[in-house]
Design a protein around this motif. Structure first.
Motif, PDB file in Angstrom:
ATOM      1  N   ILE A 198       0.863  -1.189   0.000  1.00 53.91           N
ATOM      2  CA  ILE A 198       0.000   0.000   0.000  1.00 53.91           C
ATOM      3  C   ILE A 198       0.893   1.230   0.000  1.00 53.91           C
ATOM      4  N   VAL A 199       0.640   2.125  -0.966  1.00 52.73           N
ATOM      5  CA  VAL A 199       1.454   3.315  -1.167  1.00 52.73           C
ATOM      6  C   VAL A 199       0.612   4.555  -0.874  1.00 52.73           C
ATOM      7  N   ASN A 200       1.228   5.545  -0.244  1.00 46.62           N
ATOM      8  CA  ASN A 200       0.601   6.854  -0.085  1.00 46.62           C
ATOM      9  C   ASN A 200       1.008   7.700  -1.285  1.00 46.62           C
ATOM     10  N   LYS A 201       0.139   7.733  -2.287  1.00 42.91           N
ATOM     11  CA  LYS A 201       0.453   8.398  -3.548  1.00 42.91           C
ATOM     12  C   LYS A 201       0.442   9.927  -3.386  1.00 42.91           C
ATOM     13  N   ALA A 202       1.392  10.575  -4.015  1.00 47.84           N
ATOM     14  CA  ALA A 202       1.426  12.035  -4.005  1.00 47.84           C
ATOM     15  C   ALA A 202       0.564  12.592  -5.134  1.00 47.84           C
ATOM     16  N   CYS A 203       0.083  13.825  -4.953  1.00 50.56           N
ATOM     17  CA  CYS A 203      -0.613  14.517  -6.041  1.00 50.56           C
ATOM     18  C   CYS A 203       0.282  14.555  -7.272  1.00 50.56           C
ATOM     19  N   GLY A 204      -0.285  14.300  -8.427  1.00 51.89           N
ATOM     20  CA  GLY A 204       0.465  14.389  -9.672  1.00 51.89           C
ATOM     21  C   GLY A 204       1.004  13.074 -10.175  1.00 51.89           C
ATOM     22  N   GLU A 205       1.115  12.087  -9.296  1.00 51.01           N
ATOM     23  CA  GLU A 205       1.578  10.771  -9.735  1.00 51.01           C
ATOM     24  C   GLU A 205       0.427  10.021 -10.396  1.00 51.01           C
ATOM     25  N   ILE A 206       0.761   9.199 -11.393  1.00 46.73           N
ATOM     26  CA  ILE A 206      -0.245   8.365 -12.036  1.00 46.73           C
ATOM     27  C   ILE A 206      -0.033   6.920 -11.597  1.00 46.73           C
ATOM     28  N   VAL A 207      -1.129   6.201 -11.423  1.00 48.84           N
ATOM     29  CA  VAL A 207      -1.048   4.818 -10.966  1.00 48.84           C
ATOM     30  C   VAL A 207      -0.631   3.901 -12.098  1.00 48.84           C
ATOM     31  N   GLN A 208      -1.280   4.077 -13.265  1.00 49.93           N
ATOM     32  CA  GLN A 208      -0.984   3.288 -14.466  1.00 49.93           C
ATOM     33  C   GLN A 208      -0.561   4.219 -15.583  1.00 49.93           C
ATOM     34  N   GLY A 209       0.119   3.660 -16.588  1.00 48.95           N
ATOM     35  CA  GLY A 209       0.548   4.467 -17.714  1.00 48.95           C
ATOM     36  C   GLY A 209      -0.625   5.092 -18.458  1.00 48.95           C
ATOM     37  N   ASP A 210      -0.400   6.282 -18.994  1.00 45.96           N
ATOM     38  CA  ASP A 210      -1.423   6.949 -19.802  1.00 45.96           C
ATOM     39  C   ASP A 210      -0.762   7.620 -20.999  1.00 45.96           C
ATOM     40  N   ARG A 211      -1.523   8.437 -21.700  1.00 47.25           N
ATOM     41  CA  ARG A 211      -1.025   9.044 -22.945  1.00 47.25           C
ATOM     42  C   ARG A 211       0.103  10.041 -22.717  1.00 47.25           C
ATOM     43  N   THR A 212       0.309  10.482 -21.458  1.00 50.57           N
ATOM     44  CA  THR A 212       1.380  11.449 -21.200  1.00 50.57           C
ATOM     45  C   THR A 212       2.758  10.813 -21.355  1.00 50.57           C
ATOM     46  N   GLY A 213       2.830   9.488 -21.145  1.00 60.52           N
ATOM     47  CA  GLY A 213       4.125   8.821 -21.192  1.00 60.52           C
ATOM     48  C   GLY A 213       4.928   8.957 -19.919  1.00 60.52           C
ATOM     49  N   ASP A 214       4.371   9.621 -18.891  1.00 57.86           N
ATOM     50  CA  ASP A 214       5.067   9.738 -17.609  1.00 57.86           C
ATOM     51  C   ASP A 214       5.161   8.367 -16.940  1.00 57.86           C
ATOM     52  N   GLU A 215       6.208   8.170 -16.155  1.00 56.86           N
ATOM     53  CA  GLU A 215       6.373   6.876 -15.495  1.00 56.86           C
ATOM     54  C   GLU A 215       5.287   6.683 -14.442  1.00 56.86           C
ATOM     55  N   PRO A 216       4.519   5.609 -14.537  1.00 57.75           N
ATOM     56  CA  PRO A 216       3.469   5.380 -13.544  1.00 57.75           C
ATOM     57  C   PRO A 216       4.029   4.778 -12.261  1.00 57.75           C
ATOM     58  N   LEU A 217       3.242   4.893 -11.206  1.00 63.23           N
ATOM     59  CA  LEU A 217       3.643   4.396  -9.904  1.00 63.23           C
ATOM     60  C   LEU A 217       3.902   2.888  -9.923  1.00 63.23           C
ATOM     61  N   VAL A 218       3.135   2.150 -10.714  1.00 60.79           N
ATOM     62  CA  VAL A 218       3.320   0.693 -10.754  1.00 60.79           C
ATOM     63  C   VAL A 218       4.714   0.334 -11.273  1.00 60.79           C
ATOM     64  N   GLU A 219       5.239   1.107 -12.227  1.00 57.20           N
ATOM     65  CA  GLU A 219       6.585   0.825 -12.742  1.00 57.20           C
ATOM     66  C   GLU A 219       7.657   1.211 -11.723  1.00 57.20           C
ATOM     67  N   THR A 220       7.438   2.324 -11.010  1.00 59.26           N
ATOM     68  CA  THR A 220       8.364   2.712  -9.941  1.00 59.26           C
ATOM     69  C   THR A 220       8.423   1.635  -8.875  1.00 59.26           C
TER      70      THR A 220
END
Length: 226
Positions: A12-34
């Motif tokens: 269980i992770v305390n996600k920060a604002c701005g992080e994405i859980v799964q990949g999306d069209r932005t291409g930003d690294e999602p939390l699951v990959e981290t």
């Protein structure tokens, strides 16, 4: 990345604002990959690492997200969510005081891909999903109010859309009627607490996220505890 709970099957992770859980069209690294990389390094695992996404919260929202470390954990947690046996409580800071101190809201939601926005209706409508939540006012400040929200259904942007519909947009949520954005982005909505029976060990899991460090959050949380 703040990990608040870990065992052989779940993280269980305390996600920060701005992080994405799964990949999306932005291409930003999602939390699951981290998380996969963190597991790989911590346990020195060769090859691919398993980390399953069980549920998601919106990118501008902070708080608790549960991931699975095993396929058994993933399938069994998915079943708990399907059966409504995972209890999630959110905290939301809203601009306006709700019309009632506590209430159950029932609406019908249509999610629009264009604009990434959810439309709210008071009566059933073709293509709309029924959405139900309970809220109660737990603290009041001069300009903002802290609500505790229990989700009884899980719809896209449900809390944001329903609270906005009753005239209580969440602080910083420009998409749903907030007056201005929050410094640093994000919205004042937190996945605050999650409770369920562990699908493998059968222990009761009850995790509460720390209150965000911003002064308004801290002040309203202190008022709520009085």
């Amino acid at each position: 990345m703040e990990i608040v709970y870990e065992d052989n099957h779940l993280i269980i992770v305390n996600k920060a604002c701005g992080e994405i859980v799964q990949g999306d069209r932005t291409g930003d690294e999602p939390l699951v990959e981290t998380l996969k990389q963190w597991i790989k390094e911590k346990y020195q695992k060769p090859g691919n690492v398993f980390c399953g996404v069980i549920h998601r919260i919106d990118r501008p929202t902070s708080g608790l997200v549960v991931f699975a470390r095993t396929s058994k954990g993933l399938s069994r947690m998915n079943e708990l969510f399907r059966k409504g046996e995972v209890h999630k409580t959110y905290w939301a800071i809203v601009q306006n005081r709700p019309p009632k101190q506590t209430d159950t809201l029932t609406h019908y939601l249509v999610a629009h891909e264009k604009g990434n926005r959810t439309e709210v209706f008071d009566a059933p409508k073709e293509g709309a999903q029924k959405a139900v939540l309970k809220y109660r006012v737990i603290a009041e400040g001069e300009r903002y109010h802290l609500l505790e929200v229990e989700l009884l259904t899980g719809r896209k942007h449900q809390i944001r859309a329903q609270l906005s519909h009753i005239g209580c947009p969440i602080k910083g949520d420009l998409k749903y009627g907030a007056r201005r954005s929050n410094p640093g982005g994000g919205i004042s909505l937190q996945s605050h607490r999650i409770c369920f029976q562990h699908p493998v060990s059968k222990l009761e899991i009850d995790i509460t996220a720390p209150v965000p460090p911003q002064p308004l959050w801290q002040a309203l949380a202190a008022a709520a505890s009085e």
